[in-house]
Enzyme design. Sequence first.
Site, PDB file in Angstrom:
ATOM      1  CG  LEU A  71     -37.049  23.174   9.266  1.00 45.38           C
ATOM      2  CD1 LEU A  71     -35.771  22.435   9.630  1.00 45.38           C
ATOM      3  CD2 LEU A  71     -37.475  24.093  10.399  1.00 45.38           C
ATOM      4  CB  ILE A  74     -34.072  19.472   6.111  1.00 45.24           C
ATOM      5  CG1 ILE A  74     -32.999  20.210   5.314  1.00 45.24           C
ATOM      6  CG2 ILE A  74     -33.442  18.607   7.200  1.00 45.24           C
ATOM      7  CD1 ILE A  74     -32.285  21.299   6.085  1.00 45.24           C
ATOM      8  CG  HIS A  75     -40.230  17.704   8.271  1.00 49.02           C
ATOM      9  ND1 HIS A  75     -40.039  17.158   9.520  1.00 49.02           N
ATOM     10  CD2 HIS A  75     -41.541  17.506   7.967  1.00 49.02           C
ATOM     11  CE1 HIS A  75     -41.186  16.659   9.957  1.00 49.02           C
ATOM     12  NE2 HIS A  75     -42.109  16.849   9.031  1.00 49.02           N
ATOM     13  CB  ALA A  76     -39.586  16.202   2.644  1.00 47.16           C
ATOM     14  CG  HIS A  79     -41.459  12.623   7.496  1.00 49.60           C
ATOM     15  ND1 HIS A  79     -42.320  11.826   8.203  1.00 49.60           N
ATOM     16  CD2 HIS A  79     -41.573  13.857   8.020  1.00 49.60           C
ATOM     17  CE1 HIS A  79     -42.933  12.541   9.111  1.00 49.60           C
ATOM     18  NE2 HIS A  79     -42.491  13.789   9.022  1.00 49.60           N
TER      19      HIS A  79
END
Length: 102
Positions: A71, A74-76, A79
């Site tokens: 996760l 994926i978050h990076a 962003h």
Amino acid sequence: MNLEERIMKIILFSGNAKSHAFEAIQAAKEQNLGLARECMEKSNQELINAHQVQTSLIQSEARGDKAEITLLLIHAQDHLMNAITFKDLANEFVDLYETLKS
């Protein structure tokens, strides 16, 4: 540098890029176009930094060292993609304010 550190660098650089792009819009709105362009250059540099880290992850995977899809990764990526889009839009705003000023 381990995977988590590289991921956090992408998030950090991307967040910085988006912040500089937002500052550029604010500067242009205040008719400070020199500062706006300076902020856009800072935004570009932060995105270059983020992209270099992302590229190193891609190269590692191409060599067979696959990163675990988490996760956080994926978050990076989210962003980074949002920062790129925001930077592009901010550039359009700065251009528009510059056109309106002349």
